[in-house]
Write a protein that holds these residues in place. Structure first.
Motif, PDB file in Angstrom:
ATOM      1  N   ARG A  97     -28.614  12.114 -33.879  1.00 16.09           N
ATOM      2  CA  ARG A  97     -28.811  13.354 -34.635  1.00 16.09           C
ATOM      3  C   ARG A  97     -27.713  13.610 -35.657  1.00 16.09           C
ATOM      4  N   ASP A  98     -26.599  12.911 -35.540  1.00 10.95           N
ATOM      5  CA  ASP A  98     -25.477  13.067 -36.467  1.00 10.95           C
ATOM      6  C   ASP A  98     -25.568  11.956 -37.513  1.00 10.95           C
ATOM      7  N   PHE A  99     -26.349  12.197 -38.555  1.00 11.17           N
ATOM      8  CA  PHE A  99     -26.573  11.161 -39.557  1.00 11.17           C
ATOM      9  C   PHE A  99     -26.486  11.757 -40.953  1.00 11.17           C
ATOM     10  N   ILE A 105     -34.517  16.100 -35.570  1.00 15.94           N
ATOM     11  CA  ILE A 105     -34.526  14.967 -36.497  1.00 15.94           C
ATOM     12  C   ILE A 105     -33.223  14.214 -36.358  1.00 15.94           C
ATOM     13  N   GLY A 106     -33.309  12.915 -36.494  1.00  9.38           N
ATOM     14  CA  GLY A 106     -32.126  12.068 -36.464  1.00  9.38           C
ATOM     15  C   GLY A 106     -32.457  10.725 -37.063  1.00  9.38           C
ATOM     16  N   GLU A 107     -31.457   9.880 -37.069  1.00  9.94           N
ATOM     17  CA  GLU A 107     -31.662   8.519 -37.558  1.00  9.94           C
ATOM     18  C   GLU A 107     -32.104   7.640 -36.403  1.00  9.94           C
ATOM     19  N   SER A 108     -33.107   6.818 -36.660  1.00  9.88           N
ATOM     20  CA  SER A 108     -33.490   5.814 -35.673  1.00  9.88           C
ATOM     21  C   SER A 108     -32.419   4.737 -35.691  1.00  9.88           C
ATOM     22  N   VAL A 109     -31.865   4.451 -34.528  1.00 10.52           N
ATOM     23  CA  VAL A 109     -30.799   3.470 -34.423  1.00 10.52           C
ATOM     24  C   VAL A 109     -31.325   2.061 -34.705  1.00 10.52           C
ATOM     25  N   GLY A 110     -32.606   1.845 -34.522  1.00  9.13           N
ATOM     26  CA  GLY A 110     -33.180   0.534 -34.815  1.00  9.13           C
ATOM     27  C   GLY A 110     -33.302  -0.376 -33.613  1.00  9.13           C
ATOM     28  N   PHE A 111     -32.925   0.118 -32.448  1.00 10.16           N
ATOM     29  CA  PHE A 111     -33.157  -0.617 -31.209  1.00 10.16           C
ATOM     30  C   PHE A 111     -34.357   0.022 -30.535  1.00 10.16           C
ATOM     31  N   PHE A 112     -35.294  -0.820 -30.103  1.00 10.75           N
ATOM     32  CA  PHE A 112     -36.515  -0.324 -29.492  1.00 10.75           C
ATOM     33  C   PHE A 112     -36.734  -1.039 -28.161  1.00 10.75           C
ATOM     34  N   ARG A 113     -37.394  -0.355 -27.239  1.00  7.31           N
ATOM     35  CA  ARG A 113     -37.798  -0.972 -25.977  1.00  7.31           C
ATOM     36  C   ARG A 113     -39.295  -0.797 -25.847  1.00  7.31           C
ATOM     37  N   ILE A 137     -47.022   5.464 -24.512  1.00 13.78           N
ATOM     38  CA  ILE A 137     -46.138   6.600 -24.277  1.00 13.78           C
ATOM     39  C   ILE A 137     -44.750   6.216 -24.788  1.00 13.78           C
ATOM     40  N   PHE A 138     -44.178   7.073 -25.612  1.00 10.98           N
ATOM     41  CA  PHE A 138     -42.841   6.858 -26.152  1.00 10.98           C
ATOM     42  C   PHE A 138     -41.881   7.893 -25.589  1.00 10.98           C
ATOM     43  N   GLU A 139     -40.711   7.432 -25.192  1.00 15.41           N
ATOM     44  CA  GLU A 139     -39.599   8.301 -24.818  1.00 15.41           C
ATOM     45  C   GLU A 139     -38.544   8.192 -25.904  1.00 15.41           C
ATOM     46  N   VAL A 140     -37.745   9.242 -26.027  1.00 20.75           N
ATOM     47  CA  VAL A 140     -36.651   9.248 -26.989  1.00 20.75           C
ATOM     48  C   VAL A 140     -35.356   9.448 -26.224  1.00 20.75           C
ATOM     49  N   SER A 141     -34.380   8.579 -26.473  1.00 22.61           N
ATOM     50  CA  SER A 141     -33.050   8.734 -25.885  1.00 22.61           C
ATOM     51  C   SER A 141     -32.074   9.080 -26.991  1.00 22.61           C
ATOM     52  N   ASP A 142     -31.326  10.144 -26.778  1.00 24.79           N
ATOM     53  CA  ASP A 142     -30.363  10.633 -27.758  1.00 24.79           C
ATOM     54  C   ASP A 142     -29.039   9.897 -27.560  1.00 24.79           C
ATOM     55  N   VAL A 143     -28.610   9.161 -28.577  1.00 22.75           N
ATOM     56  CA  VAL A 143     -27.356   8.417 -28.513  1.00 22.75           C
ATOM     57  C   VAL A 143     -26.316   9.012 -29.465  1.00 22.75           C
ATOM     58  N   THR A 144     -26.521  10.267 -29.846  1.00 17.66           N
ATOM     59  CA  THR A 144     -25.585  10.939 -30.736  1.00 17.66           C
ATOM     60  C   THR A 144     -24.182  10.890 -30.122  1.00 17.66           C
ATOM     61  N   GLY A 145     -23.223  10.450 -30.915  1.00 20.79           N
ATOM     62  CA  GLY A 145     -21.840  10.350 -30.447  1.00 20.79           C
ATOM     63  C   GLY A 145     -21.489   8.999 -29.865  1.00 20.79           C
ATOM     64  N   CYS A 146     -22.477   8.176 -29.587  1.00 15.94           N
ATOM     65  CA  CYS A 146     -22.207   6.832 -29.066  1.00 15.94           C
ATOM     66  C   CYS A 146     -21.898   5.887 -30.229  1.00 15.94           C
ATOM     67  N   PRO A 147     -21.005   4.922 -30.031  1.00 18.02           N
ATOM     68  CA  PRO A 147     -20.688   3.988 -31.107  1.00 18.02           C
ATOM     69  C   PRO A 147     -21.826   2.999 -31.346  1.00 18.02           C
TER      70      PRO A 147
END
Length: 129
Positions: free
Chosen positions: A8-10, A42-50, A90-100
């Motif tokens: 979310r920090d983008f 809203i946030g940036e998609s990190v680009g890693f998907f499962r 079914i899609f889940e969203v994981s928030d990685v805001t603040g993670c490197p």
């Protein structure tokens, strides 16, 4: 179940692929958003998907359709977006805001990843270089 990561920090703009979520459900994955799109996060998609096996098979079929239809040059997120919007998974969203993390598009991004991001990850895991 499929999973998307959101930061979310983008920096807003045309470059980041935005992930929009409404009531915990992802509703859009794209660089350009329509004005009428309704979302609460809203946030940036990190680009890693499962993808689970069914989601991976369906994504492969979508990509095959892109190739057969002369759309092989489309960004990979478009195929993921199609899978998301068709509603078959079914899609889940994981928030990685603040993670490197870092997006690697250019050679200097690799250097930045090694010099800035990797040390942060190592400090989080307790592993030294």
């Amino acid at each position: 179940m499929c999973r998307l990561l959101i930061d979310r920090d983008f920096e807003a703009g045309d470059e980041p692929v935005k992930l929009c979520v409404r009531d915990g459900v992802p509703v859009e994955l794209r660089k350009q958003l329509t004005v009428e799109l309704q979302y609460d996060t809203i946030g940036e998609s990190v680009g890693f998907f499962r993808f689970d096996p069914a989601g991976a098979r369906r994504l492969a079929a979508i990509v095959a359709g892109y190739i057969a239809g002369d759309r092989a040059n489309m960004p990979h997120e478009e195929a993921v977006r199609d899978l998301l919007l068709e509603g078959s998974q079914i899609f889940e969203v994981s928030d990685v805001t603040g993670c490197p993390w870092i997006e690697i598009d250019f050679p200097n991004d690799v250097t930045r990843a090694a010099d800035e991001v990797l040390p942060q990850l190592q400090s989080l895991s307790g592993v030294s270089r």
